[in-house]
Design a protein around this motif. Structure first.
Motif, PDB file in Angstrom:
ATOM      1  N   SER A 204       0.811  -1.222   0.000  1.00 55.32           N
ATOM      2  CA  SER A 204       0.000   0.000   0.000  1.00 55.32           C
ATOM      3  C   SER A 204       0.846   1.274   0.000  1.00 55.32           C
ATOM      4  N   PHE A 205       2.141   1.143   0.145  1.00 60.09           N
ATOM      5  CA  PHE A 205       3.024   2.298   0.299  1.00 60.09           C
ATOM      6  C   PHE A 205       2.921   3.260  -0.884  1.00 60.09           C
ATOM      7  N   PHE A 206       2.722   2.718  -2.105  1.00 64.12           N
ATOM      8  CA  PHE A 206       2.770   3.538  -3.316  1.00 64.12           C
ATOM      9  C   PHE A 206       1.397   3.953  -3.835  1.00 64.12           C
ATOM     10  N   THR A 207       0.335   3.654  -3.087  1.00 64.21           N
ATOM     11  CA  THR A 207      -1.023   3.891  -3.576  1.00 64.21           C
ATOM     12  C   THR A 207      -1.243   5.332  -4.017  1.00 64.21           C
ATOM     13  N   SER A 208      -0.710   6.285  -3.265  1.00 60.71           N
ATOM     14  CA  SER A 208      -0.930   7.705  -3.579  1.00 60.71           C
ATOM     15  C   SER A 208       0.213   8.335  -4.360  1.00 60.71           C
ATOM     16  N   LEU A 212       5.228   9.501  -9.162  1.00 64.23           N
ATOM     17  CA  LEU A 212       6.611   9.190  -8.808  1.00 64.23           C
ATOM     18  C   LEU A 212       7.405   8.763 -10.040  1.00 64.23           C
ATOM     19  N   GLN A 213       8.579   9.391 -10.238  1.00 66.81           N
ATOM     20  CA  GLN A 213       9.421   9.078 -11.394  1.00 66.81           C
ATOM     21  C   GLN A 213      10.758   8.465 -10.997  1.00 66.81           C
ATOM     22  N   SER A 232       4.134   5.468 -13.379  1.00 60.90           N
ATOM     23  CA  SER A 232       4.871   6.664 -13.783  1.00 60.90           C
ATOM     24  C   SER A 232       6.381   6.525 -13.611  1.00 60.90           C
ATOM     25  N   LEU A 233       6.850   5.456 -12.964  1.00 62.10           N
ATOM     26  CA  LEU A 233       8.260   5.314 -12.596  1.00 62.10           C
ATOM     27  C   LEU A 233       9.162   5.285 -13.830  1.00 62.10           C
ATOM     28  N   LEU A 254       5.314  -1.371 -15.848  1.00 67.21           N
ATOM     29  CA  LEU A 254       6.172  -0.186 -15.793  1.00 67.21           C
ATOM     30  C   LEU A 254       6.626   0.213 -17.201  1.00 67.21           C
ATOM     31  N   GLY A 255       5.682   0.659 -17.995  1.00 72.24           N
ATOM     32  CA  GLY A 255       5.976   1.011 -19.379  1.00 72.24           C
ATOM     33  C   GLY A 255       6.823   2.245 -19.544  1.00 72.24           C
ATOM     34  N   ASN A 256       6.988   3.037 -18.471  1.00 70.79           N
ATOM     35  CA  ASN A 256       7.798   4.253 -18.542  1.00 70.79           C
ATOM     36  C   ASN A 256       9.170   4.091 -17.901  1.00 70.79           C
TER      37      ASN A 256
END
Length: 512
Positions: A204-208, A212-213, A232-233, A254-256
């Motif tokens: 759940s850490f990255f939910t919001s 983030l890049q 967005s990474l 992680l397409g980016n």
């Protein structure tokens, strides 16, 4: 007369402003004041000052009275000044303050009641061991928060909840053992928790964190790459952890992602990186790879597999990597390098093969190579076919091999060679090496090394720069030519066995 009066007026203004600059400080026309080795915050700085920089001082305590006359200040930097405490509300009155940096001091907590105008807060290299939600209340404009090299043991979402505009959070080199989620920072683009003690990252850490890049967890104790990473990474750093396996299918969303750093882990194989279709950088140095990664993405431009246990390089490993520019395979145990293995890498610029077990230069290397490093192998000979296609090669490193001779024809096929490294080879300094020297001299190549090991009388001399060797060889070659036209003269001695007069005082020949 009017011009003279105007000049004197300006001069008097300048002199007047310089009088307001405190001792051990310098003031400039850009409303900036820099001070060194103070014992307190200066009280007489110009009222228009926007930037105050104090470094390497002894200011134990900051208080409200230090700043009551700094109503225009925008940037305050206090570096390495031994500051231990800050009075409550010290910075609250600075309604123009945008950047506050208190680096390399002895603070135990975040200064209280910071102004709402603050955009940058850097508290690196202090002794802060806990964060409170009240520390950041009202900082809705804060974009950058740095807390590197402190004593924090945890990172709580509630503590940072008021930082609605935060874009960069750096908490490297603390003692953080746990993080909770979700982290409520919707505008965060850069997050770094390097060199902490993290063992697990909750899903759940990255939910919001959907913007983030850049994300770095390097230098922790993670056994797997965190799940639910945001789409967005662009860059993910996981060096110096405890990774044994990477499940690329869990990362295919992680397409980016362009840059992935997995060095200094315990990976024994890599398979499936093609799921990251847009990956351009993959670093895997200092793992336990016994073979090159399988299924690499076609857009890869840099691959670093140095310091592993790779034994061979095969054509099938690189057949789809047409965009590859930089390949690092140094410090492996490569003994087999298939001819033409890199031929399809039509943009390859640098190839590092130092400290392997190669006995010859690989055949059919890409003609685009500008740098080729072969230091520390077991190469005994260089032939013209090995180098004939390298028309763009500028740097060739052959240090610490087993070369005793150098074919001048091989060098002639390298029209752009600018740097050649030859140290640590057992050169047999016969006169045949002079032809190689002339080729290199004509190119203007910078040559390092080339000391003779044999014959014994030439030990320690350089076949590239010794005037003695050059004169002796030229003399005997001239005698050999004359002897061909006279039966009465004795046959000229083989130039390869010419003795050198070690007492000759001629200076070494310098390359232009």
């Amino acid at each position: 007369m009017h011009l003279l009066c105007a000049f004197l007026a300006v001069l008097s203004l300048c002199e007047g402003s310089s009088l307001h600059c405190p001792g051990r400080c310098s003031c400039d026309s850009m409303q900036s004041v820099q001070c060194y080795r103070l014992t307190e915050v200066p009280s007489a700085i110009p009222p228009s000052t926007k930037r105050l920089y104090i470094s390497h001082s002894k200011i134990q305590h900051l208080q409200l009275s230090n700043f009551t006359e700094m109503l225009a200040i925008e940037d305050f930097i206090l570096l390495a000044s031994g500051t231990e405490s800050v009075e409550n509300g010290t910075f609250k009155i600075l309604n123009t303050l945008k950047s506050l940096e208190l680096w390399k001091n002895k603070l135990r907590r975040v200064p209280s009641a910071l102004p709402a105008t603050l955009e940058v807060l850097k508290l690196n290299d202090n002794s802060i061991n806990v964060l409170h939600a009240s520390d950041f209340e009202g900082l809705k404009k804060l974009r950058i928060l740095e807390l590197k090299n402190n004593l924090l043991s945890s990172l709580s979402p509630s503590t940072l909840a008021s930082l609605v505009s935060l874009q960069s959070l750096m908490v490297d080199s603390n003692h953080v053992q746990s993080v909770a989620g979700p982290l409520p920072l919707p505008h965060l683009r850069q997050l770094s928790l390097e060199n902490n003690q993290l063992q697990i990252i909750p899903g759940s850490f990255f939910t919001s964190l959907q913007r983030l890049q850049y994300l770095s967890f390097s230098g922790n104790f993670l056994a797997r790459i965190p799940v639910n990473l945001p789409n967005s990474l662009r860059s993910l750093k996981m060096e110096r952890n405890q990774l044994k396996v990477v499940r690329f299918q869990d990362l295919k969303h992680l397409g980016n992602l362009f840059h992935l750093y997995l060095s200094e882990n315990s990976l024994s194989s890599i398979n499936g990186a093609q799921f990251l279709a847009n990956l351009t950088t993959l670093e895997l140095y200092q793992n336990q790879l016994q073979m090159l990664p399988l299924g690499l993405p076609a857009r890869l431009q840099k691959l670093d597999c140095s310091n592993n246990l790779i034994q061979q390089v095969r054509e099938q490993d690189f057949q789809d990597l047409r965009d590859l520019k930089h390949l690092f395979l140094d410090n492996n145990i490569v003994s087999v390098f298939e001819s033409g293995a890199l031929q399809r890498c039509s943009r390859l610029s640098s190839l590092a093969l130092e400290q392997n077990l190669l006995q010859s230069i690989p055949l059919r290397l890409p003609g685009t190579l500008a740098r080729l490093d072969l230091k520390g192998n077991a190469i005994q000979d260089i032939a013209e076919p090995e180098l004939r296609d390298l028309k763009h090669l500028q740097v060739l490193n052959l240090r610490n091999n087993k070369l005793s001779a150098l074919d001048h024809k091989a060098l002639e096929s390298l029209p752009r060679l600018r740097h050649l490294y030859l140290d640590g080879n057992p050169w047999n300094c016969t006169c045949s090496l002079l032809r190689a020297r002339e080729v290199l001299k004509a190119k203007g190549t910078d040559v390092r090394g080339g000391q003779c090991v044999a014959p014994a009388e030439r030990q320690g001399e350089s076949w590239m720069s010794s005037v003695r060797i050059m004169k002796e060889c030229e003399s005997h070659l001239h005698l050999a030519e004359k002897s061909q036209g006279s039966r009465e003269e004795p046959k000229a001695e083989d130039p390869s066995s010419i003795a050198i007069n070690m007492d000759d005082d001629d200076e070494d020949y310098e390359i232009d």
